[in-house]
Design an enzyme around this catalytic site. Structure first.
Site, PDB file in Angstrom:
ATOM      1  N   TYR A 140      -0.984 -81.982   3.134  1.00  9.39           N
ATOM      2  CA  TYR A 140      -1.134 -83.241   3.867  1.00  9.39           C
ATOM      3  C   TYR A 140      -1.093 -83.028   5.384  1.00  9.39           C
ATOM      4  O   TYR A 140      -1.674 -83.802   6.137  1.00  9.39           O
ATOM      5  CB  TYR A 140      -0.021 -84.213   3.486  1.00  9.39           C
ATOM      6  N   LYS A 191       1.764 -74.075  -8.632  1.00  5.22           N
ATOM      7  CA  LYS A 191       0.533 -73.498  -9.180  1.00  5.22           C
ATOM      8  C   LYS A 191       0.561 -72.016  -8.824  1.00  5.22           C
ATOM      9  O   LYS A 191      -0.333 -71.483  -8.143  1.00  5.22           O
ATOM     10  CB  LYS A 191      -0.683 -74.234  -8.576  1.00  5.22           C
ATOM     11  N   ASP A 223      -0.741 -78.360 -13.789  1.00  5.89           N
ATOM     12  CA  ASP A 223      -1.604 -78.912 -14.845  1.00  5.89           C
ATOM     13  C   ASP A 223      -0.807 -79.140 -16.125  1.00  5.89           C
ATOM     14  O   ASP A 223      -0.917 -80.185 -16.774  1.00  5.89           O
ATOM     15  CB  ASP A 223      -2.837 -78.018 -15.079  1.00  5.89           C
ATOM     16  N   ASP A 247       2.382 -86.451  -5.104  1.00  5.01           N
ATOM     17  CA  ASP A 247       1.616 -87.700  -4.998  1.00  5.01           C
ATOM     18  C   ASP A 247       1.003 -88.033  -6.350  1.00  5.01           C
ATOM     19  O   ASP A 247       1.101 -89.160  -6.839  1.00  5.01           O
ATOM     20  CB  ASP A 247       0.522 -87.517  -3.931  1.00  5.01           C
ATOM     21  N   ASP A 251       2.468 -90.934  -9.497  1.00 15.20           N
ATOM     22  CA  ASP A 251       1.683 -92.060 -10.020  1.00 15.20           C
ATOM     23  C   ASP A 251       1.636 -92.002 -11.539  1.00 15.20           C
ATOM     24  O   ASP A 251       1.737 -93.015 -12.232  1.00 15.20           O
ATOM     25  CB  ASP A 251       0.242 -92.031  -9.483  1.00 15.20           C
TER      26      ASP A 251
HETATM   27  C1  IPM Z   1       1.843 -92.559  -1.667  1.00 11.44           C
HETATM   28  C2  IPM Z   1       0.478 -92.946  -1.182  1.00 11.44           C
HETATM   29  C3  IPM Z   1       0.236 -92.317   0.177  1.00 11.44           C
HETATM   30  C4  IPM Z   1       0.255 -90.814  -0.017  1.00 11.44           C
HETATM   31  C5  IPM Z   1      -1.046 -92.769   0.897  1.00 11.44           C
HETATM   32  C6  IPM Z   1      -1.115 -94.270   1.024  1.00 11.44           C
HETATM   33  C7  IPM Z   1      -1.195 -92.109   2.223  1.00 11.44           C
HETATM   34  O1  IPM Z   1      -0.486 -92.594  -2.121  1.00 11.44           O
HETATM   35  O2  IPM Z   1       2.829 -92.878  -0.976  1.00 11.44           O
HETATM   36  O3  IPM Z   1       1.944 -91.953  -2.735  1.00 11.44           O
HETATM   37  O4  IPM Z   1      -0.750 -90.209  -0.383  1.00 11.44           O
HETATM   38  O5  IPM Z   1       1.310 -90.227   0.215  1.00 11.44           O
HETATM   39 MG    MG Z   2       0.327 -91.881  -3.962  1.00 14.30          MG
END
Ligand code: IPM
Ligand code: MG
Length: 358
Positions: A140, A191, A223, A247, A251
């Site tokens: 990032y 990885k 993975d 990230d 999710d």
């Molecule tokens: C998160 C989001 C952010 C990230 C974006 C909005 C920049 O997806 O907080 O997970 O990628 O970190």
């Molecule tokens: Mg995110």
């Protein structure tokens, strides 16, 4: 006196932070807490007002605060902007500028919401995992980065995946400490079969493990970790990983609970100063309609009280109040199921405030 800076942001951000602050006011009154609340602009709302996603004034307020509560940033209105001016840069700038390297993302399945998951109840019931994501390094932030023209005229995009030992060590330490306070198991995700930077990651984590003989350490390639998260998520207690893998995996973990609208997060620096935000985004499609679920933001206030302000009792009270409104079968649209009563954002906030007042 403690100072909390609220950054409502974009989309549903203002609605959900309004409810969260009403809840904060309720615990302030109940537990006689001395907390001052101030507001600032970030993301698209800051672009509208100041032409940039993270105004100097916001950064100054953020530095002066003990903790920050953020709603959400981003929306289609700003999607065409170049990378450096997009709302997301506001968020990334806060994380980097305040050194918030440790991102804690719990994924907890509330028993009352077991039906909301797309996975079978026996796979997810009782789920309680904590993903710890490194938040200020890795791909990032790595340099060099950009898009350049090659000699033949073709364009090439590039980013740099880089971690220093010291960065790995401090997030590793945060993860071992967290595992020690929970189930005593830590899974580090990398990885290392392909990427040198994560070979180093694994080495540093192994080295650190010697200081934590009471924590059971395992390693997974990313993975496989993604596969295991949907196959048998309850095998995990704490997971630690780098910025981008975290990230993605967070999710995935959030969706196991079926209700991303329920999940809070904390981003902490070395001294437990932190920024707290719901895991979900700004949901521009439902913004301004008073139908968003404010519970993830309300639970983020609980994390804020616990981690940054040391007010565990008030944090417990908020979490208990959320559980109680779920027991009362009140549901916003995203977690609605048959037999429950559907409520809007404000009504959900009202119910939590009422439960706290008891
Ligand atoms: C998160 C989001 C952010 C990230 C974006 C909005 C920049 O997806 O907080 O997970 O990628 O970190
Ligand atoms: Mg995110």
């Amino acid at each position: 006196m403690s100072k909390v800076l609220v950054l409502p942001g974009d989309g549903i951000g203002p609605e959900i932070t309004t409810e969260a602050i009403r809840v904060l006011d309720a615990v302030k009154a109940k537990f006689d807490l001395d907390i001052e609340v101030d507001y600032g602009l970030v993301g698209g709302s800051a672009i509208e007002e100041h032409g940039c996603p993270l105004p100097v004034e916001t950064m100054e307020k953020a530095r002066a605060a003990d903790a920050i509560l953020l709603g959400a940033v981003g929306g289609p209105k700003w999607d065409h902007l170049e990378m450096a001016r997009r709302p997301e840069k506001g968020l990334l700038g806060l994380r980097a500028g305040l050194n918030l390297f440790a991102n804690l993302r719990p994924a907890i399945l509330y028993p009352q919401l077991a039906e909301a998951s797309t996975l079978k109840p026996e796979v997810v019931s009782g789920l309680d995992i904590l993903i710890i994501r490194e938040l200020t390094g890795g791909i990032y932030f790595g340099e060099p980065r950009g898009v350049r023209a090659l000699e033949n005229g073709e364009k090439e995009g590039f980013n740099t995946y880089v971690y220093r030992e010291s960065e790995i060590r401090r997030i590793g330490r945060a993860a071992f400490e967290a595992a020690r306070k929970r189930g005593g198991r830590l899974c580090s995700v990398d990885k290392a079969n392909v990427l040198e930077v994560t070979v180093l990651w694994r080495e540093v984590i192994e080295e650190l493990a010697k200081e934590y003989p009471d924590v059971e350490l395992s390693h997974l390639y990313v993975d496989n970790a993604a596969m295991q998260l949907v196959r048998a998520p309850k095998q995990f207690d704490v997971m630690v990983t780098g910025n981008m893998f975290g990230d993605i995996l967070s999710d995935c973990a959030a969706m196991l609970t079926g209700s991303i609208g329920m999940l809070p997060s904390a981003s902490l620096d070395e001294n437990n100063k932190g920024m707290y935000e719901p895991v979900h985004g700004s949901a521009p499609d439902i913004a301004g309609q008073n139908i968003a679920n404010p519970l993830a933001t309300i639970l983020s206030v609980a994390m804020l009280l616990r981690y940054s302000l040391g007010e565990a009792e008030a944090a417990d009270a908020i979490e208990a109040a959320v559980s109680s409104v779920l027991d009362q079968e009140l549901r916003t649209g995203d977690i609605m199921s048959e037999g429950c009563r559907q409520v809007n954002t404000r009504q959900m906030g009202d119910a939590v405030v009422a439960a706290i007042a008891g």
